[in-house]
Design an enzyme around this catalytic site. Structure first.
Site, short mmCIF file in Angstrom:
data_model
loop_
_atom_site.label_atom_id
_atom_site.label_comp_id
_atom_site.label_asym_id
_atom_site.label_seq_id
_atom_site.Cartn_x
_atom_site.Cartn_y
_atom_site.Cartn_z
N TRP A 96 7.49 5.67 -4.85
CA TRP A 96 8.22 5.98 -6.08
C TRP A 96 8.62 7.44 -6.06
CZ3 TRP A 96 7.20 9.56 -9.95
CH2 TRP A 96 7.80 9.37 -11.19
N SER A 116 2.29 5.56 -0.89
CA SER A 116 2.15 5.92 -2.29
C SER A 116 2.15 4.68 -3.17
CB SER A 116 3.26 6.91 -2.69
OG SER A 116 2.99 7.48 -3.96
N MET A 117 3.15 4.52 -4.04
CA MET A 117 3.22 3.32 -4.87
C MET A 117 3.25 2.06 -4.02
SD MET A 117 6.01 2.20 -7.77
CE MET A 117 5.77 0.59 -8.57
N ASP A 124 -2.72 16.83 -0.78
CA ASP A 124 -1.88 15.99 -1.64
C ASP A 124 -2.13 16.34 -3.10
OD1 ASP A 124 -0.64 13.89 -3.07
OD2 ASP A 124 -1.01 12.46 -1.45
N HIS A 176 1.68 15.24 -0.25
CA HIS A 176 1.96 13.83 -0.49
C HIS A 176 3.05 13.33 0.47
CE1 HIS A 176 1.71 10.19 -2.82
NE2 HIS A 176 3.00 10.20 -3.09
#
Length: 278
Positions: free
Chosen positions: A34, A100-101, A229, A258
């Site tokens: 995302w 991530s997402m 991150d 990240h």
């Protein structure tokens, strides 16, 4: 352009998901983070295909070139979409990789559909097991963090996304690793997403508990996280995922933010390819 129709309908309509499919060999599906699209995997796709794998990327509903319904951004629906990708392309012995997402799709897919069509799984800078601070998850983030995201998106989405891009890469510390042009490209991709999807997915990745899903992992799993991150802190995500997934391989990339898919792409690609080939 290539599209897959989902089985799950929204308001009586099936959703079309855009995908790209390159190479031959054992399939690898890359699931984006995302608020980006499949384009974020630019520096991984070539390496995976050149290593002899079939590499498939797709845009989550609401993002990139996929349909943008008003509703349907919970992880059960998103895992159903991933299941439709696997079934429509008649895939087996698949490795699913979530960033991530996208790590949430990996977790919920295994939780809902099992691993009979999978070979391996990978979580990169991923949100599981549970981002939200609760009584039984005291190390998580306060709900106000996610409410703040939504408030800022509603006030000035383009402005929020610009600042988020800086945090995504820890830009002040990584100016030698990433250009302003790359950040602008990411910003333009993020701005092209549905505003409603961008907001609704904050609740999805921020409030969804994947702890029971992770306990169902029974395929070789790679967990990769950067110890710098600032978006999805390693100690509440990657490190805890490793503890919940039996026999997971945990790799820490020192100093990586990240967005290590760009800033530390060579290290990440080496780790990922070693895992795929093993």
């Amino acid at each position: 352009m290539n599209y897959i129709e989902t089985t799950k309908e929204e308001k009586g309509k099936k959703i079309k998901l855009f995908y790209e499919d390159y190479g031959e060999g054992q399939p690898v599906i890359l699931i984006h983070g995302w608020p980006l699209s499949h384009k974020m995997w630019e520096y991984q796709v070539e390496k995976i295909v050149d290593a002899g794998f079939r590499c498939i990327t797709y845009d989550r509903r609401g993002f990139g070139a996929s349909d943008k319904p008003w509703e349907g951004y919970n992880y059960d629906a998103l895992a159903s979409d991933l299941n439709d990708v696997i079934n429509t392309l008649d895939l087996s012995n698949v490795t699913i990789v979530g960033f991530s997402m996208g790590g949430g799709e990996v977790a919920r897919y295994i939780g809902d559909y099992g691993t009979k069509k999978l070979s391996k799984a990978a979580l990169i800078s991923a949100v599981p097991p549970f981002m939200l601070k609760t009584e039984n998850n005291p190390d998580g983030l306060d709900k106000d963090v996610f409410e703040g995201f939504k408030k800022k998106i509603r006030k000035d989405r383009a402005g929020f996304l610009k600042g988020f891009g800086d945090n995504f890469y820890n830009y002040d510390k990584n100016k030698d690793r990433i250009s302003d042009a790359q950040k602008h490209l990411d910003w333009s991709i993020a701005c092209s997403a549905s505003a409603k999807a961008t907001i609704d997915c904050v609740d999805a990745f921020g409030l969804t508990d994947f702890r029971e899903d992770l306990k169902k992992f029974d395929v070789p799993t790679l967990v990769v996280h950067g110890d710098a991150d600032e978006v999805v802190p390693m100690n509440i995500s990657g490190r805890k995922s490793k503890e919940l997934i039996e026999n997971a391989t945990f790799k820490v990339i020192e100093g990586a933010p990240h967005g290590l898919i760009v800033t530390h792409k060579d290290q990440l690609n080496d780790i990922l390819l070693q895992f795929l080939k093993k």
